[in-house]
Scaffold this motif. Structure first.
Motif, PDB file in Angstrom:
ATOM      1  N   ARG A 256       0.837  -1.199   0.000  1.00  0.00           N
ATOM      2  CA  ARG A 256       0.000   0.000   0.000  1.00  0.00           C
ATOM      3  C   ARG A 256       0.871   1.249   0.000  1.00  0.00           C
ATOM      4  N   MET A 257       1.995   1.177   0.726  1.00  0.00           N
ATOM      5  CA  MET A 257       2.883   2.338   0.811  1.00  0.00           C
ATOM      6  C   MET A 257       3.508   2.665  -0.534  1.00  0.00           C
ATOM      7  N   SER A 258       3.645   1.666  -1.400  1.00  0.00           N
ATOM      8  CA  SER A 258       4.309   1.917  -2.685  1.00  0.00           C
ATOM      9  C   SER A 258       3.547   2.957  -3.492  1.00  0.00           C
ATOM     10  N   LEU A 259       2.274   3.147  -3.178  1.00  0.00           N
ATOM     11  CA  LEU A 259       1.501   4.184  -3.868  1.00  0.00           C
ATOM     12  C   LEU A 259       2.085   5.569  -3.612  1.00  0.00           C
ATOM     13  N   TYR A 260       2.698   5.732  -2.426  1.00  0.00           N
ATOM     14  CA  TYR A 260       3.215   7.059  -2.091  1.00  0.00           C
ATOM     15  C   TYR A 260       4.516   7.386  -2.826  1.00  0.00           C
ATOM     16  N   LYS A 261       5.105   6.396  -3.461  1.00  0.00           N
ATOM     17  CA  LYS A 261       6.293   6.674  -4.266  1.00  0.00           C
ATOM     18  C   LYS A 261       5.886   7.189  -5.640  1.00  0.00           C
ATOM     19  N   GLN A 262       4.593   7.154  -5.880  1.00  0.00           N
ATOM     20  CA  GLN A 262       4.108   7.575  -7.177  1.00  0.00           C
ATOM     21  C   GLN A 262       3.596   9.005  -7.124  1.00  0.00           C
ATOM     22  N   GLN A 263       3.373   9.556  -8.309  1.00  0.00           N
ATOM     23  CA  GLN A 263       2.826  10.893  -8.417  1.00  0.00           C
ATOM     24  C   GLN A 263       1.628  10.774  -9.325  1.00  0.00           C
ATOM     25  N   ARG A 264       0.457  10.716  -8.767  1.00  0.00           N
ATOM     26  CA  ARG A 264      -0.692  10.381  -9.599  1.00  0.00           C
ATOM     27  C   ARG A 264      -1.460  11.612 -10.081  1.00  0.00           C
ATOM     28  N   ILE A 265      -1.204  11.959 -11.346  1.00  0.00           N
ATOM     29  CA  ILE A 265      -1.947  13.046 -11.996  1.00  0.00           C
ATOM     30  C   ILE A 265      -2.951  12.429 -12.975  1.00  0.00           C
ATOM     31  N   VAL A 266      -2.431  11.656 -13.914  1.00  0.00           N
ATOM     32  CA  VAL A 266      -3.310  10.994 -14.881  1.00  0.00           C
ATOM     33  C   VAL A 266      -4.229   9.993 -14.163  1.00  0.00           C
ATOM     34  N   LEU A 267      -3.658   9.280 -13.218  1.00  0.00           N
ATOM     35  CA  LEU A 267      -4.422   8.231 -12.538  1.00  0.00           C
ATOM     36  C   LEU A 267      -5.143   8.754 -11.297  1.00  0.00           C
ATOM     37  N   ARG A 268      -5.318  10.086 -11.241  1.00  0.00           N
ATOM     38  CA  ARG A 268      -5.853  10.679 -10.003  1.00  0.00           C
ATOM     39  C   ARG A 268      -7.188  10.070  -9.563  1.00  0.00           C
ATOM     40  N   ASN A 269      -8.013   9.693 -10.523  1.00  0.00           N
ATOM     41  CA  ASN A 269      -9.323   9.143 -10.156  1.00  0.00           C
ATOM     42  C   ASN A 269      -9.408   7.628 -10.290  1.00  0.00           C
ATOM     43  N   CYS A 270      -8.387   7.020 -10.895  1.00  0.00           N
ATOM     44  CA  CYS A 270      -8.484   5.589 -11.226  1.00  0.00           C
ATOM     45  C   CYS A 270      -8.520   4.756  -9.945  1.00  0.00           C
ATOM     46  N   GLY A 271      -9.571   3.976  -9.820  1.00  0.00           N
ATOM     47  CA  GLY A 271      -9.726   3.157  -8.629  1.00  0.00           C
ATOM     48  C   GLY A 271     -10.290   3.929  -7.455  1.00  0.00           C
ATOM     49  N   GLU A 272     -10.503   5.237  -7.650  1.00  0.00           N
ATOM     50  CA  GLU A 272     -11.053   6.069  -6.580  1.00  0.00           C
ATOM     51  C   GLU A 272     -12.547   6.285  -6.779  1.00  0.00           C
ATOM     52  N   ILE A 273     -12.933   6.439  -8.048  1.00  0.00           N
ATOM     53  CA  ILE A 273     -14.344   6.739  -8.304  1.00  0.00           C
ATOM     54  C   ILE A 273     -14.949   5.640  -9.166  1.00  0.00           C
ATOM     55  N   SER A 274     -16.274   5.641  -9.207  1.00  0.00           N
ATOM     56  CA  SER A 274     -16.929   4.695 -10.102  1.00  0.00           C
ATOM     57  C   SER A 274     -16.870   5.253 -11.517  1.00  0.00           C
ATOM     58  N   PRO A 275     -16.334   4.462 -12.456  1.00  0.00           N
ATOM     59  CA  PRO A 275     -16.196   4.962 -13.816  1.00  0.00           C
ATOM     60  C   PRO A 275     -17.541   5.192 -14.503  1.00  0.00           C
ATOM     61  N   GLU A 276     -18.599   4.659 -13.933  1.00  0.00           N
ATOM     62  CA  GLU A 276     -19.898   4.804 -14.575  1.00  0.00           C
ATOM     63  C   GLU A 276     -20.742   5.884 -13.917  1.00  0.00           C
ATOM     64  N   SER A 277     -20.112   6.685 -13.047  1.00  0.00           N
ATOM     65  CA  SER A 277     -20.879   7.737 -12.377  1.00  0.00           C
ATOM     66  C   SER A 277     -20.273   9.101 -12.661  1.00  0.00           C
ATOM     67  N   ILE A 278     -21.002   9.913 -13.412  1.00  0.00           N
ATOM     68  CA  ILE A 278     -20.514  11.267 -13.694  1.00  0.00           C
ATOM     69  C   ILE A 278     -20.541  12.103 -12.415  1.00  0.00           C
ATOM     70  N   ASP A 279     -21.450  11.768 -11.489  1.00  0.00           N
ATOM     71  CA  ASP A 279     -21.526  12.520 -10.232  1.00  0.00           C
ATOM     72  C   ASP A 279     -20.241  12.379  -9.422  1.00  0.00           C
ATOM     73  N   GLU A 280     -19.727  11.163  -9.389  1.00  0.00           N
ATOM     74  CA  GLU A 280     -18.483  10.968  -8.635  1.00  0.00           C
ATOM     75  C   GLU A 280     -17.338  11.713  -9.305  1.00  0.00           C
ATOM     76  N   TYR A 281     -17.328  11.706 -10.644  1.00  0.00           N
ATOM     77  CA  TYR A 281     -16.291  12.453 -11.347  1.00  0.00           C
ATOM     78  C   TYR A 281     -16.402  13.937 -11.010  1.00  0.00           C
ATOM     79  N   ILE A 282     -17.630  14.440 -11.068  1.00  0.00           N
ATOM     80  CA  ILE A 282     -17.835  15.865 -10.801  1.00  0.00           C
ATOM     81  C   ILE A 282     -17.465  16.213  -9.358  1.00  0.00           C
ATOM     82  N   SER A 283     -17.784  15.319  -8.432  1.00  0.00           N
ATOM     83  CA  SER A 283     -17.472  15.643  -7.041  1.00  0.00           C
ATOM     84  C   SER A 283     -15.968  15.595  -6.776  1.00  0.00           C
TER      85      SER A 283
END
Ligand SMILES: Cc1cc2nc3c(=O)[nH]c(=O)nc-3n(C[C@H](O)[C@H](O)[C@H](O)COP(=O)(O)O)c2cc1C
Ligand code: FES
Lengths: 591, 154
Positions: A100-127
């Motif tokens: 889990r810590m290995s995520l902190y070695k990364q810099q997530r700009i492109v992947l900022r939402n990947c795995g964080e939001i539901s890809p089928e919900s525009i509301d989650e994207y907007i929020s």
């Protein structure tokens, strides 16, 4: 927004999650929830990048949060019992802290939402600040200001060539004509690369938003996303996202009350690697054979249906909303002098943490592979990393300190490419890898240029005879000569770069070629024609596993007695080696 | 040769939808193949007729792209990945095991028309190599036992 008091169970259902059995896990959670009448929220998300831990399930409750890894339907009941009902996490199912810590070695700009939001919900994207960059661009910035911001960010195209995106937009915007097109290249044909698939499956709106901003900047009102046919889930999620964006007024006329209007369509590819090349892609959208043409004129002047056209890669576009929101300076603060920002890499092959990572440009290959990626799987030694797919090359251990930026990678003879990194250990034969790629390019050559069409075939034939142990003394020279000519006389990038896998392996692993040719020996003991299998007497306990797994009935022996392999019957598939727990079967030189 | 009236009507609808659209040939061929499973000569002639292009153009485009097929396919299509990651993770053996279990060579269809076995170059799930796709479902981390289990699902 979510109601905080409810427990949320989020199942990773990108292609990787599904491939690992995610749908069954999701179904089992649904059954458990329904049959017990639990008041919890069951959701799906895309790829978190930790593909090596799929199926991943996140349980978010007031008592604690657990990303659980390698979840199977059998584990579901316990997670529900213990975490959801009793409020304790199940420690033995958790993804290890270190991973889990290995995520902190990364810099997530492109992947900022990947795995964080539901890809089928525009509301989650907007929020998560979604479509705010579009509003900002349309309401507060002129097209020129948008282009200027992107230019100053230093963003370069992530499709492989690394052309500055702002400059490209500038050309298209200056091009005359009131009808222009904006194309998103989602053809991702490099074998071993899956960045674009994951982004489209996990966060499709960010790509759409990037396209909208770009189209506003260059003055395009019509767009296409060209997606390869092998990505049905990406296509499905894009379709949903486009419909949602239309319903909210982000696609259509007078977007967010402005004068800007935009229509967006998906074009499904029909299976041709060369269609990733921009002029071939345009020809394919027009309904023709996907053959590249000579540039200039560049698509910015004369593109789709003869109109000015801008083409960008998926990852390039997913960066855009972030840059508009956070500013060029913030983006340019990551990376090196000439390669700004971050790059997403798809780690695969013999690596422990296979999956998607995003790091600031300039990190060394060693850090990407051994720190972020946690090194080589299976207790083997690192041998090479393949970068850039069929246009790229194999980089050896001695160059592991090369920073990942366009210029440094080019110097090794490989290319940055789109971001596929296939890690190889000492069991992989470099001549075979060269053969593998030539087989690929030879198949995918569209046939327009003679050297690409016939030259790659000749190179493949030479490599095939080398791995079969029938190589000739002159073969290396012949390969080098052909490589030169093919590179020089091909029209498009496919042919121009096709020799790279051969040239880099010749440069760094020449001894492997020589030993194949001179001694008929494969140093990696991988080439079937040059090896045989032998039982190590002292190790064999006569368990019979190898007898069972052998498809050719080549292994014989009674239980608890020494087994033997009949070399004439053996098809050298190596399944017995993989199966033997005692290490009692060895690959040995045949000659 | 298709004798089914319903399919012919559907093809007619597809053709009229794309008749005046630029760039319609590839989507039409994709939809026609979705309908019939493959593109017979007869279908390609109908497409040419319907879109007002020469049959040679239709054939030229169809044969350029690997997605299009010219002979009947099985009920399920298995795409065995032979991309880079799968290649270094033993894809050759997985395909061999499948071919043996199904009794069919790659590129061919089983006698009972149930499965077509194809080799493809990367399905984009490289971190779970070796990978196969059956219809539109992807399966990763394959070994012999899992291959058996997967084939049993269909
Ligand atoms: C043979 C060949 C295949 C290519 N495949 C892709 C691809 O799959 N995806 C992609 O984005 N670019 C691909 N490119 C690069 C495109 O031609 C083009 O440069 C790119 O899409 C531009 O986008 P960018 O400036 O955002 O990188 C390929 C180029 C060649 C020569
Ligand atoms: S190499 Fe097999 S899925 Fe990519």
């Amino acid at each position: 927004m979510y109601m905080m008091e409810k427990v949320r169970i989020i199942v990773g259902l990108g292609s990787c999650g599904i491939a690992a059995g995610g749908k069954k896990v999701y179904e089992r959670f649904k059954q458990e929830i329904d049959s017990r009448g639990l008041d919890v929220i069951l959701e799906e998300t895309g790829c978190r990048g930790m593909c090596y831990h799929e199926v991943l399930v996140d349980v978010v409750s007031p008592y604690g949060r657990g990303p659980y890894g390698h979840v199977t339907p059998e584990m579901v009941k316990e997670i529900v019992d213990t975490h959801v009902l009793d409020g304790y996490v199940v420690p033995e199912f958790l993804v290890p802290l270190e991973d889990r810590m290995s995520l902190y070695k990364q810099q997530r700009i492109v992947l900022r939402n990947c795995g964080e939001i539901s890809p089928e919900s525009i509301d989650e994207y907007i929020s998560n600040n979604g479509y705010q960059a579009l509003e900002k661009a349309l309401k507060q910035m002129s097209p020129e200001e948008v282009i200027d911001e992107i230019t100053r960010s230093g963003l370069r195209g992530r499709g492989g060539a690394g052309f500055p995106t702002g400059v490209k937009w500038g050309f298209a915007s200056k091009s005359l004509g009131n009808e222009k097109y904006f194309i998103c290249n989602a053809d991702e044909g490099d074998p071993g690369a899956f960045m674009d698939r994951s982004i489209l499956e996990s966060d499709p709106h960010s790509v759409i938003e990037g396209m909208l901003i770009g189209s506003y900047a260059i003055g395009a009102n019509h767009g296409y996303i060209y997606v390869r046919a092998e990505y049905p889930l990406a296509i499905q999620r894009l379709k949903i996202a486009i419909q949602q964006a239309k319903d909210r007024g982000f696609i259509g006329e007078h977007i967010t009350g402005s004068d800007f209007g935009f229509e967006l369509e998906i074009k499904e590819g029909a299976g041709a690697f060369v269609c990733g090349e921009e002029t071939a892609l345009i020809s394919s959208i027009e309904g023709n054979r996907g053959m590249p043409r000579l540039r200039p004129p560049f698509p910015a002047i004369c593109g789709l249906y003869g109109k000015p056209t801008n083409i960008n890669n998926v990852e390039t576009l997913a960066n855009i909303p972030w840059i508009i929101m956070e500013g060029a300076k913030a983006y340019a603060s990551f990376g090196t002098e000439k390669s700004k920002g971050t790059k997403v890499f798809a780690l695969a092959g013999k690596i422990r943490r296979g999956g998607l990572v995003e790091v600031a440009m300039g990190m060394s290959l060693r850090d990407v592979i051994f720190d972020v990626g946690d090194g080589i799987a299976g207790g083997h030694e690192f041998k090479a990393v393949q970068l850039g797919g069929p246009s790229g090359g194999c980089i050896p251990a001695s160059l592991l300190d090369t920073p990942v930026d366009y210029e440094s990678i080019n110097q090794t003879g490989a290319i940055m490419g789109s971001g596929g990194m296939v890690v190889m250990d000492e069991t992989i034969c470099m001549v075979d890898i060269a053969r593998f790629f030539l087989n690929f390019t030879q198949n995918e050559s569209c046939g327009k240029c003679t050297f690409c069409r016939i030259g790659t075939r000749r190179m493949l034939e030479i490599l095939e005879r080398i791995v079969a142990g029938n190589g000739d003394q002159n073969d290396i020279e012949l390969l080098e000569e052909l490589a030169q000519s093919i590179g020089k006389t091909s029209l498009c990038g496919l042919g121009q770069t096709a020799p790279n896998p051969v040239l880099t392996t010749l440069k760094y692993f020449r001894d492997e070629y020589e030993s194949h040719i001179r001694d008929r020996r494969c140093l990696a003991k991988a080439c079937k024609e040059l090896i045989s299998f032998a039982i190590i007497d002292e190790q064999c306990k006569g368990c019979g596993l190898c007898i069972k797994v052998c498809p050719a009935e080549a292994v014989t022996g009674e239980k608890k007695k020494l087994h033997v392999i009949d070399a004439d019957k053996c098809v050298r598939c190596g399944q017995c080696v993989a199966k033997c727990k005692l290490g009692a079967i060895a690959r040995v030189d045949r000659y | 040769m298709c004798t089914c009236i319903e399919k012919q009507q559907k093809l007619g609808l597809i053709l009229s939808e794309y008749q005046n659209k630029s760039g319609g040939l590839i989507p039409v061929l994709q939809k026609a193949q979705g309908l019939y499973g493959y593109l017979s000569e007869d279908i390609m002639f109908k497409v040419a007729d319907g879109l007002g292009v020469k049959p040679s153009v239709v054939y030229g485009v169809a044969t350029f792209y690997t997605q299009f097929r010219f002979s009947p396919v099985g009920e399920h299509i298995i795409r065995a990945c032979h991309g880079t990651a799968c290649h270094v993770s033993g894809a050759e053996n997985i395909t061999r095991i499948m071919a043996d279990k199904l009794g069919v060579e790659p590129g061919k269809t089983t006698a009972d028309m149930k499965f077509t076995l194809d080799r493809v170059a990367c399905l984009g799930c490289c971190s779970l190599a070796p990978v196969v796709m059956v219809d539109s479902d992807v399966y990763g981390r394959l070994d012999e036992a899992r291959v058996e289990e997967i084939l049993g699902n269909y």
